[in-house]
Write a protein that holds these residues in place. Sequence first.
Motif, mmCIF file in Angstrom:
data_model
loop_
_atom_site.group_PDB
_atom_site.id
_atom_site.type_symbol
_atom_site.label_atom_id
_atom_site.label_comp_id
_atom_site.label_asym_id
_atom_site.label_seq_id
_atom_site.Cartn_x
_atom_site.Cartn_y
_atom_site.Cartn_z
ATOM 1 N N LEU A 173 0.823 -1.206 0.000
ATOM 2 C CA LEU A 173 0.000 0.000 0.000
ATOM 3 C C LEU A 173 0.859 1.259 0.000
ATOM 4 N N ARG A 174 1.946 1.250 0.738
ATOM 5 C CA ARG A 174 2.845 2.396 0.747
ATOM 6 C C ARG A 174 3.441 2.624 -0.649
ATOM 7 N N GLU A 175 3.833 1.548 -1.310
ATOM 8 C CA GLU A 175 4.382 1.685 -2.660
ATOM 9 C C GLU A 175 3.336 2.256 -3.619
ATOM 10 N N PHE A 176 2.088 1.800 -3.474
ATOM 11 C CA PHE A 176 1.015 2.329 -4.324
ATOM 12 C C PHE A 176 0.789 3.812 -4.057
ATOM 13 N N MET A 177 0.705 4.193 -2.786
ATOM 14 C CA MET A 177 0.451 5.598 -2.451
ATOM 15 C C MET A 177 1.608 6.488 -2.881
ATOM 16 N N LEU A 178 2.835 6.021 -2.699
ATOM 17 C CA LEU A 178 3.998 6.815 -3.101
ATOM 18 C C LEU A 178 4.054 6.987 -4.614
ATOM 19 N N ALA A 179 3.582 5.983 -5.365
ATOM 20 C CA ALA A 179 3.582 6.094 -6.825
ATOM 21 C C ALA A 179 2.612 7.164 -7.313
ATOM 22 N N GLN A 180 1.545 7.426 -6.554
ATOM 23 C CA GLN A 180 0.577 8.448 -6.952
ATOM 24 C C GLN A 180 0.916 9.830 -6.379
ATOM 25 N N MET A 181 1.867 9.877 -5.470
ATOM 26 C CA MET A 181 2.060 11.053 -4.632
ATOM 27 C C MET A 181 2.661 12.227 -5.381
ATOM 28 N N SER A 182 2.151 13.407 -5.058
ATOM 29 C CA SER A 182 2.754 14.654 -5.514
ATOM 30 C C SER A 182 3.682 15.182 -4.424
ATOM 31 N N PRO A 183 4.910 15.579 -4.771
ATOM 32 C CA PRO A 183 5.827 16.084 -3.739
ATOM 33 C C PRO A 183 5.262 17.281 -2.980
ATOM 34 N N GLN A 184 4.462 18.091 -3.644
ATOM 35 C CA GLN A 184 3.890 19.257 -2.981
ATOM 36 C C GLN A 184 2.972 18.849 -1.830
ATOM 37 N N ASP A 185 2.093 17.866 -2.060
ATOM 38 C CA ASP A 185 1.194 17.407 -0.999
ATOM 39 C C ASP A 185 1.974 16.746 0.127
ATOM 40 N N LEU A 186 2.997 16.020 -0.236
ATOM 41 C CA LEU A 186 3.811 15.363 0.785
ATOM 42 C C LEU A 186 4.535 16.387 1.649
ATOM 43 N N ASN A 187 5.087 17.394 1.023
ATOM 44 C CA ASN A 187 5.780 18.445 1.778
ATOM 45 C C ASN A 187 4.816 19.226 2.668
ATOM 46 N N THR A 188 3.555 19.362 2.229
ATOM 47 C CA THR A 188 2.563 20.068 3.036
ATOM 48 C C THR A 188 2.362 19.384 4.377
ATOM 49 N N PHE A 189 2.184 18.080 4.359
ATOM 50 C CA PHE A 189 1.933 17.369 5.612
ATOM 51 C C PHE A 189 3.207 17.143 6.408
ATOM 52 N N ALA A 227 5.425 19.466 6.666
ATOM 53 C CA ALA A 227 5.535 20.751 7.368
ATOM 54 C C ALA A 227 4.528 20.857 8.506
ATOM 55 N N ILE A 228 3.295 20.359 8.272
ATOM 56 C CA ILE A 228 2.278 20.426 9.321
ATOM 57 C C ILE A 228 2.671 19.579 10.520
ATOM 58 N N SER A 229 3.211 18.407 10.263
ATOM 59 C CA SER A 229 3.572 17.495 11.350
ATOM 60 C C SER A 229 4.930 17.784 11.963
ATOM 61 N N ASN A 230 5.661 18.765 11.413
ATOM 62 C CA ASN A 230 6.999 19.116 11.912
ATOM 63 C C ASN A 230 7.979 17.952 11.820
ATOM 64 N N HIS A 231 7.748 17.057 10.862
ATOM 65 C CA HIS A 231 8.685 15.960 10.636
ATOM 66 C C HIS A 231 9.868 16.467 9.813
ATOM 67 N N PRO A 232 11.067 16.015 10.114
ATOM 68 C CA PRO A 232 12.204 16.414 9.276
ATOM 69 C C PRO A 232 12.068 15.830 7.877
ATOM 70 N N GLU A 233 12.622 16.513 6.909
ATOM 71 C CA GLU A 233 12.526 16.047 5.527
ATOM 72 C C GLU A 233 13.299 14.742 5.374
ATOM 73 N N THR A 243 3.962 6.537 7.995
ATOM 74 C CA THR A 243 2.674 6.182 7.398
ATOM 75 C C THR A 243 1.597 7.180 7.778
ATOM 76 N N GLU A 244 1.637 7.711 9.006
ATOM 77 C CA GLU A 244 0.620 8.680 9.418
ATOM 78 C C GLU A 244 0.742 9.994 8.666
ATOM 79 N N VAL A 245 1.879 10.254 8.046
ATOM 80 C CA VAL A 245 2.041 11.433 7.180
ATOM 81 C C VAL A 245 1.670 11.087 5.744
ATOM 82 N N LEU A 246 1.975 9.878 5.340
ATOM 83 C CA LEU A 246 1.746 9.479 3.954
ATOM 84 C C LEU A 246 0.261 9.378 3.623
ATOM 85 N N ILE A 247 -0.553 8.846 4.537
ATOM 86 C CA ILE A 247 -1.967 8.610 4.229
ATOM 87 C C ILE A 247 -2.732 9.909 3.989
#
Length: 257
Positions: free
Chosen positions: A147-163, A165-171, A180-184
Amino acid sequence: MRGSNPAEKNKRIKKILLFVTFLVLMSGFSVTQVSAGINIELGDLDTPDSVADSVNILMFLTVIALAPSILVLVTGFTRILIVLSFTRNAMGLQQTPPNQVLIGLALLLTYFMMSPIFARMNDEALQPYIAEEITQDEAFDRAVLPLREFMLAQMSPQDLNTFLAISNHPEPEEYEDIATEVLIPAFVLNEIKRAFIIGFFIYIPFLIIDLVVASTLMSLGMMMLPPAMVSMPFKLMIFMLVDGWGIILRTLMASFN
């Protein structure tokens, strides 16, 4: 578990509860007959450990109840349903096809598209776990990986960077390091945005037909006749002549990486 570290105990409980979601999904892909019995006993609630076990049972039942909602969010169901709804609205149809038909079609298309991923989760995680060849933690990691591989294949870097930044996770340095809680939620946002983009392009030809019909009626002096009433038969006729449903479904399936 009573003598273990509380942090490790909570982590283990979270993994078990999350893995229940995948067990509910994979139950339909099991190729063996499994008979199981569940016996829930709250026991004595006078000690802190017994109270914690009771809370864990309630969390377990909550995850079971929320499993269908969680599962549709980590698949292509969101994008498919939104695009189908856009198509219906663009043609000017209010309740045709009805919501039950659209949801059923979206579920079947989701199953059609995700079946290789579900089969892989069944083969690599569920069946070895049922056969007691792997532990719960290993089964969870193996089940989440497709599931992670599927979601990452569809992912836009902009949306990923948004969350991130919201979660204060390091890049993260690698995609595998993304929690996973950031990816979903990033995946859900990405699916909604892509569905709206596809819906925009679906609206354009129908809007052109509406403008042409409205201009024609106005030039003929039929200003009291609603343009939507006249344009709807033309939109339906053109949509069926060009095999509109087939084009939309093929384009929709091709939009997934």
